[in-house]
Design an enzyme around this catalytic site. Structure first.
Site, PDB file in Angstrom:
ATOM      1  N   GLU B 217       3.784   1.784   6.451  1.00  0.00           N
ATOM      2  CA  GLU B 217       4.092   0.696   5.527  1.00  0.00           C
ATOM      3  C   GLU B 217       3.119   0.760   4.361  1.00  0.00           C
ATOM      4  OE1 GLU B 217       3.864  -2.394   8.491  1.00  0.00           O
ATOM      5  OE2 GLU B 217       1.853  -2.967   7.899  1.00  0.00           O
ATOM      6  N   HIS B 255       1.088  -8.394   7.458  1.00  0.00           N
ATOM      7  CA  HIS B 255      -0.067  -7.647   7.964  1.00  0.00           C
ATOM      8  C   HIS B 255      -1.192  -7.665   6.937  1.00  0.00           C
ATOM      9  CE1 HIS B 255       2.805  -5.094  10.621  1.00  0.00           C
ATOM     10  NE2 HIS B 255       2.473  -6.225  11.202  1.00  0.00           N
TER      11      HIS B 255
END
Lengths: 393, 299
Positions: B217, B255
């Site tokens: 990511e 995150h």
């Protein structure tokens, strides 16, 4: 989390990072009083989180969120035109930001501008000091065009900032004699602040020298590690929710991870990675995501209901995509949350649901047995295609 | 074989008496994982689920049970200390599930661990699963919070920063009959223990792993580093997926580590690095599973 300029100044004062004398005012009268205690030129600045204040316009027609003046009365008059008004800059959007406070400070004479920052470097896994003789300008541009003018000094995570490192940076910036000493003191104080407040970044741009030999932090930008805010109630108290997207504020009350975007397909997903992937595939299929929303791995029916209310509160939203991979999470809980939410809000836009994983059959049954009109999808790509098609129809 | 953990690996759980840790300890036991000890300071002498002894310290737990892996379910404020306690006790592997550990704590933990024999996975990760041969892949080793039943013993190695994205790829490879050798969630924090590259190297050495799915990511440059190494050194086919192409810069996407800042860590750059390394890059996580099946069919 962002903080205001005057709050940054308070932190600087607490840790001994020198900055121009000044204070925050909430009324024109206060601004006048503070200005009365300052000799020479005085600056008054509207306190909003957005950049571009100087070139901004207030909705009452007053031009500029940053002004210079010579007298306390002038400062009071200008402050009166800012406080309680809404400032629009190129970063605020058309809605602008309400100005509740102004900062009044001495306007210092600048000899030269520098750049100084400390940030948490993830690759090096240590604090990194970044400095440049090219201050007051966009540092990313300097880094791109003249990378040799940016110096980087990693600090050992256990040993901490060493005196030789301070001397090295001072010398490379061209400081000598008393100025070098003053710079060293400032850098050590800044490093202490960086660690003590769990900053992810603290940036002084510009750092300035004055004709009378002072080294001062003129403007600063802070970033804090959200994970560490629990041990800094004083910093958490600096949060100004009037500066934040009201949808994001509402979501945080229910422990939902929400970020508003400009598109028209709302998404409700479990897991941050999957939520990002869902946004990506909506775009890939020709649509525009209206938000990032991660309901987490253990969402309750109540959270799902509230998540629905928040995404439906966005007037741009023309369709909803629910994408759940229930690993441990029970798909039936999500299904009940959707049904409950649709009962409470008058759902009149297309709803595409993709459920997969734990107890998925029960979840599908719950949805099918309700009177919620929805479009079922088999997988992520299918769901995105159907959502894009549904809002085009 | 498989990597990191095997069905007979002896596991201890720090924070076993907490709600979250207890729930997943129970699921791991049901999966067939050898959960041999729990640790909660002040609760030594208790027994978890009538079979797992609880100790006050990791030192005691390791001495009494011979556990070699520790899973950390300790709340964020105490998790850094818990990791270092496990390192001190000499376990081979620490898997830190805890989400929300301050970055400065992880910085000190990593620096302190330097030179120790312990490998850290996580924090803020779903954990590690080596599927077993029983029904719903039971009989394997499940450490962490991943749903066991989505796995199937097989040949694909899966490495990812995100939990649910891993599950998507795992489920897809299970549906297609490929199965997994081991699935490793390395976590979404900016400072973590084991990188994509570390896991890629382990998969490359593992005879049971025939192909690799790597899911990344936005944020940092770990995916680029892994891709750079894979270009010349990895002899197994790789299918990849990178999440966050549409994420606005400067915003943390759930995150702590998923943030594009200063133009660095973009999805575009990571996808290009993977493509340059000869990997197939999918536009969605289930696509990575399908691509893997196609790659393997061509072998």
């Amino acid at each position: 989390m962002n903080i205001h300029e005057y709050q940054a100044k308070e932190l600087f004062e607490k840790f001994g990072v020198p900055s121009p004398r000044g204070q925050v005012a909430e009324t024109a009268e206060q601004a006048r009083e503070i200005a009365g205690g300052i000799a020479g030129k005085i600056v008054v600045k509207a306190q909003v989180h957005a950049g571009g204040r100087g070139k901004g316009t207030f909705k009452n027609g007053f031009q500029g969120g940053v002004h210079l003046a010579d007298s306390a009365d002038e400062i009071g008059e200008i402050a009166g035109k800012m406080i309680g008004q809404t400032l629009v800059t190129h970063q605020t959007g058309e809605a602008g930001k309400p100005v509740g406070k102004v900062m009044v400070a001495e306007a210092v004479d600048i000899e030269k501008e520098y750049y100084l920052a400390i940030l948490m470097d993830r690759e090096g896994r240590c604090p990194m000091i970044v400095a440049s003789t090219e201050g007051g300008v966009n540092i990313e541009e300097v880094a791109e065009k003249t990378p040799e003018k940016i110096l980087r000094e990693p600090v050992h995570p256990l040993a901490g900032l060493q005196p030789y490192e301070v001397r090295k940076i001072a010398a490379r910036l061209g400081f000598a004699g008393d100025t070098a000493k003053q710079f060293g003191k400032l850098l050590r104080a800044l490093y202490k602040l960086f660690l003590a407040c769990d900053c992810s970044m603290v940036e002084i741009n510009p750092l300035v020298t004055t004709p009378d030999g002072a080294v001062l932090a003129l403007d600063a930008k802070f970033g804090f590690d959200d994970n560490a805010l629990y041990r800094h109630p004083d910093i958490e108290a600096m949060r100004d929710v009037s500066e934040e997207d009201p949808r994001e504020v509402a979501a945080s009350e229910f422990d939902l991870n929400y970020i508003g975007l400009d598109g028209n397909i709302a998404c409700l997903v479990n897991g941050a990675g999957l939520a990002m992937a869902t946004m990506d595939i909506i775009k890939h299929c020709g649509g525009e995501p209206a938000n990032f929303l991660d309901v987490g791995g253990g969402a309750t029916e109540e959270q799902v209901t509230n998540a629905f209310k928040i995404i439906l509160g966005d007037p741009n939203v023309k369709g909803i995509l629910v994408n759940i991979f229930g690993g441990i999470m029970d798909c039936d809980v999500i299904a009940h949350g959707i049904v409950a939410a649709c009962k409470q809000v008058d759902l009149n836009i297309p709803l595409v649901v993709r459920l997969e994983g734990n107890n998925v059959e029960a979840g599908k049954k719950t949805l099918a047995g309700s009177d919620v009109a929805l479009i079922a999808a088999d997988d992520l790509a299918d769901a995105a295609k159907k959502a894009v098609a549904a809002i085009a129809a | 074989m498989s990597i990191l953990v095997q069905p007979d690996t002896r596991v201890l759980i720090q924070g076993i008496t907490g709600g979250f840790g207890g729930r997943h300890a129970k699921l791991s036991l049901e999966y067939g994982t050898q959960v041999v000890a729990g640790v909660t300071p002040g609760k030594g002498g208790q027994t978890f689920e009538d079979k797992v002894p609880v100790f006050d310290t990791v030192d005691q737990a390791v001495a009494e049970t011979g556990a070699t892996v520790s899973a950390i379910f300790v709340p964020p404020a105490f998790a850094g200390d818990a990791i270092l306690e496990a390192v001190d006790a000499g376990v081979e592997l620490v898997v830190a599930i805890t989400e929300g550990i301050p970055v400065a704590d992880m910085m000190r933990v990593r620096a302190t661990m330097e030179g120790s024999r312990t490998r850290l996975i996580g924090p803020n990760c779903p954990g590690v699963v080596t599927p077993g041969t029983g029904p719903d892949s039971s009989g394997g080793c499940r450490i962490g919070i991943a749903p066991g039943y989505i796995h199937k013993k097989g040949s694909v190695g899966v490495v990812s920063r995100s939990g649910t994205l891993t599950y998507e790829a795992v489920w897809q490879t299970t549906q297609l009959g490929l199965g997994q050798s081991t699935c490793v969630g390395i976590g979404g924090d900016p400072i973590n223990g084991t990188s994509h590259l570390d896991v890629l190297k382990l998969f490359n050495e593992d005879p049971e792993t025939e192909s690799i799915i790597m899911i990344g990511e936005i944020g940092g440059s770990a995916e680029e580093e892994a891709a750079e190494w894979a270009k010349d050194n990895c002899d197994k086919p790789i299918a990849g997926f990178i999440a966050g192409a549409t994420a606005p810069p400067g915003r943390r996407m759930g995150h702590a580590g998923a943030i594009v800042s200063g133009g660095k860590g973009t999805a575009q750059a990571k996808m290009e690095a993977l493509t340059a390394a000869g990997a197939q890059v999918a536009d969605n996580p289930t696509g990575a599973g399908t691509m893997m099946a196609e790659l393997i069919a061509k072998l």
